[in-house]
Design a protein around this motif. Structure first.
Motif, PDB file in Angstrom:
ATOM      1  N   ARG A  96      27.404 -29.413 -20.865  1.00 23.44           N
ATOM      2  CA  ARG A  96      28.051 -30.653 -21.336  1.00 23.44           C
ATOM      3  C   ARG A  96      29.329 -30.920 -20.554  1.00 23.44           C
ATOM      4  O   ARG A  96      29.605 -32.047 -20.174  1.00 23.44           O
ATOM      5  CB  ARG A  96      28.352 -30.538 -22.840  1.00 23.44           C
ATOM      6  N   ARG A  97      30.114 -29.875 -20.330  1.00 24.23           N
ATOM      7  CA  ARG A  97      31.373 -30.044 -19.574  1.00 24.23           C
ATOM      8  C   ARG A  97      31.084 -30.521 -18.153  1.00 24.23           C
ATOM      9  O   ARG A  97      31.779 -31.385 -17.624  1.00 24.23           O
ATOM     10  CB  ARG A  97      32.136 -28.721 -19.483  1.00 24.23           C
ATOM     11  N   VAL A  98      30.038 -29.934 -17.551  1.00 26.55           N
ATOM     12  CA  VAL A  98      29.698 -30.284 -16.165  1.00 26.55           C
ATOM     13  C   VAL A  98      29.256 -31.746 -16.080  1.00 26.55           C
ATOM     14  O   VAL A  98      29.628 -32.465 -15.149  1.00 26.55           O
ATOM     15  CB  VAL A  98      28.620 -29.307 -15.625  1.00 26.55           C
ATOM     16  N   ILE A  99      28.492 -32.189 -17.066  1.00 24.12           N
ATOM     17  CA  ILE A  99      28.067 -33.598 -17.059  1.00 24.12           C
ATOM     18  C   ILE A  99      29.286 -34.500 -17.283  1.00 24.12           C
ATOM     19  O   ILE A  99      29.422 -35.551 -16.652  1.00 24.12           O
ATOM     20  CB  ILE A  99      26.961 -33.835 -18.091  1.00 24.12           C
ATOM     21  N   GLY A 100      30.195 -34.049 -18.134  1.00 23.27           N
ATOM     22  CA  GLY A 100      31.438 -34.793 -18.351  1.00 23.27           C
ATOM     23  C   GLY A 100      32.187 -34.957 -17.035  1.00 23.27           C
ATOM     24  O   GLY A 100      32.730 -36.028 -16.732  1.00 23.27           O
ATOM     25  N   LEU A 101      32.180 -33.889 -16.255  1.00 27.96           N
ATOM     26  CA  LEU A 101      32.856 -33.877 -14.958  1.00 27.96           C
ATOM     27  C   LEU A 101      32.260 -34.948 -14.041  1.00 27.96           C
ATOM     28  O   LEU A 101      32.980 -35.642 -13.311  1.00 27.96           O
ATOM     29  CB  LEU A 101      32.620 -32.494 -14.349  1.00 27.96           C
ATOM     30  N   ILE A 102      30.941 -35.068 -14.069  1.00 27.79           N
ATOM     31  CA  ILE A 102      30.273 -36.051 -13.218  1.00 27.79           C
ATOM     32  C   ILE A 102      30.676 -37.465 -13.646  1.00 27.79           C
ATOM     33  O   ILE A 102      30.897 -38.336 -12.816  1.00 27.79           O
ATOM     34  CB  ILE A 102      28.739 -35.874 -13.281  1.00 27.79           C
ATOM     35  N   PHE A 103      30.814 -37.644 -14.941  1.00 25.79           N
ATOM     36  CA  PHE A 103      31.217 -38.963 -15.412  1.00 25.79           C
ATOM     37  C   PHE A 103      32.674 -39.248 -15.097  1.00 25.79           C
ATOM     38  O   PHE A 103      33.007 -40.320 -14.596  1.00 25.79           O
ATOM     39  CB  PHE A 103      30.942 -39.102 -16.908  1.00 25.79           C
ATOM     40  N   ASP A 104      33.530 -38.287 -15.409  1.00 25.23           N
ATOM     41  CA  ASP A 104      34.960 -38.536 -15.255  1.00 25.23           C
ATOM     42  C   ASP A 104      35.416 -38.421 -13.806  1.00 25.23           C
ATOM     43  O   ASP A 104      36.403 -39.035 -13.422  1.00 25.23           O
ATOM     44  CB  ASP A 104      35.753 -37.535 -16.098  1.00 25.23           C
ATOM     45  N   GLY A 105      34.744 -37.587 -13.037  1.00 24.48           N
ATOM     46  CA  GLY A 105      35.188 -37.327 -11.676  1.00 24.48           C
ATOM     47  C   GLY A 105      36.253 -36.251 -11.686  1.00 24.48           C
ATOM     48  O   GLY A 105      36.875 -36.003 -12.716  1.00 24.48           O
ATOM     49  N   VAL A 106      36.457 -35.631 -10.551  1.00 20.61           N
ATOM     50  CA  VAL A 106      37.422 -34.531 -10.501  1.00 20.61           C
ATOM     51  C   VAL A 106      38.754 -34.968  -9.909  1.00 20.61           C
ATOM     52  O   VAL A 106      39.709 -34.216  -9.884  1.00 20.61           O
ATOM     53  CB  VAL A 106      36.869 -33.326  -9.698  1.00 20.61           C
ATOM     54  N   LEU A 107      38.807 -36.220  -9.435  1.00 23.52           N
ATOM     55  CA  LEU A 107      40.049 -36.715  -8.833  1.00 23.52           C
ATOM     56  C   LEU A 107      41.174 -36.792  -9.844  1.00 23.52           C
ATOM     57  O   LEU A 107      40.969 -37.175 -10.980  1.00 23.52           O
ATOM     58  CB  LEU A 107      39.829 -38.135  -8.316  1.00 23.52           C
ATOM     59  N   ARG A 108      42.365 -36.480  -9.391  1.00 28.41           N
ATOM     60  CA  ARG A 108      43.515 -36.640 -10.255  1.00 28.41           C
ATOM     61  C   ARG A 108      44.010 -38.083 -10.125  1.00 28.41           C
ATOM     62  O   ARG A 108      44.224 -38.587  -9.036  1.00 28.41           O
ATOM     63  CB  ARG A 108      44.611 -35.708  -9.798  1.00 28.41           C
ATOM     64  N   GLU A 109      44.181 -38.711 -11.259  1.00 28.45           N
ATOM     65  CA  GLU A 109      44.686 -40.083 -11.189  1.00 28.45           C
ATOM     66  C   GLU A 109      45.848 -40.243 -12.135  1.00 28.45           C
ATOM     67  O   GLU A 109      45.754 -39.840 -13.300  1.00 28.45           O
ATOM     68  CB  GLU A 109      43.610 -41.060 -11.628  1.00 28.45           C
TER      69      GLU A 109
END
Lengths: 218, 218
Positions: free
Chosen positions: B196-209
């Motif tokens: 679930r966390r990994v899929i969240g990562l794909i949605f949110d992206g890893v870039l810092r904004e």
């Protein structure tokens, strides 16, 4: 001992002939393992294709098993070197991860039969599996990606909310899916431009956000 | 014909006995294919473990090859049904993709030996490969993910800049990396919470904004 290869001339130094015999055997082994599978491959066929004698095989490798583990070890060493280069490279975390994925993609392309043999052995039956630590590639790749992500977090490029281990899993997934398309006869390989876009997606995320998405992704 | 199984009583209808014989043979085949590999598996061992006769195997399947393709066909059918359920499900694209990944993860868990046999056959040598369309699973999964992503884009949940095909590749990568950890004896499976966390990562992206990252990911 150094079996004289067909075509070798007297002025070739024994060490050189030895090295050539060894690499002929490795190439022949990969070819037969790839076509027939490790279990069904015979030492007779390997030496025939290599154009060397059976004793030369036993002198260099001792066994068919050792031939396979040598192929896997050498591939693992080359892939590990690529990961080390990626970690040592300058640039943003994104550029370094992109370069890592591209380098691995390039290595897979260069060594399709070896990568196929590695996959076949990895996924093959437990009975008859060679004594090879299959987690090595994964653990090293994970360590390399983690290191780059953590440095990206320290540099403020990557959100600290993203766990480096989770990012590794996504990157490993992407590398895996591209590798399968490269090595499997039922698929068409996917190009590097798509790989770059997919990595961009992981960085930018797929969520739609108040109109900024367009600018962030280019 | 319907071979009478050991332990079958006279009041069992022939059709039922037939069905039982068939499923015993399938289970035994998976067990032997998994342990020894398809090529090394013998019909004799399969019927012994199934507790049926050789003619029963030939009556139901005709050949060892047909036994393997039946195992793969049935697994593919079950996985396809899970993909269809995911497409039909209500919710946001993210919820539906999460549910799809979780359902597949659950199915892999339930059928570890079958999934292992499928991988071994897929990655095994071309010579002796069964007549099975290995792209089927991938094509259906890709179509399901694409459909959900496109609906998410139409609903304004997913950036239209993200190509549905690219998102599919990332999701397939994640499913693949989790599946390997589930089926391979050298690895520990990874839990659903990580997925679930990994899929969240794909949605949110890893870039810092600009400080928003923390809120978006929870």
């Amino acid at each position: 001992m150094g079996t004289i290869e067909p075509g070798a001339t007297a002025d070739v130094a024994p060490a050189e002939t030895d090295e050539r015999t060894r690499s002929r055997l490795l190439r022949a082994a990969v070819c037969i393992f790839d076509r027939k599978g490790y279990a069904a491959a015979s030492v007779r066929e390997i030496v025939e294709i290599a154009g060397v004698t059976k004793p030369a095989l036993y002198y260099h490798f001792g066994s068919k098993e050792r031939l396979l583990t040598t192929v896997l070890d050498e591939a693992c060493r080359e892939f590990t070197a690529a990961m080390e280069r990626a970690v040592a490279r300058k640039g943003t975390a994104r550029q370094r991860l992109e370069a890592l994925c591209e380098d691995l993609h390039g290595l897979f392309q260069e060594h399709v039969p070896v990568v196929r043999v590695a996959h076949a052995t990895f996924f093959g039956p437990v009975e008859g599996a060679p004594p090879f630590d299959f987690t090595l590639f994964d653990r090293r790749l994970e360590a390399a990606v983690r290191r780059i992500v953590e440095e990206g977090q320290a540099a403020g490029e990557i959100a600290t909310a993203a766990s480096a281990a989770d990012v590794s899993l996504v990157i490993m997934g992407v590398i895996g899916v591209f590798a399968v398309r490269q090595i499997h006869y039922s698929f068409e390989p996917i190009g590097l431009d798509t790989m770059r876009r997919v990595i961009g997606l992981i960085f930018d995320g797929v969520l739609r956000e108040q109109g900024q998405q367009g600018e962030r992704r280019q």
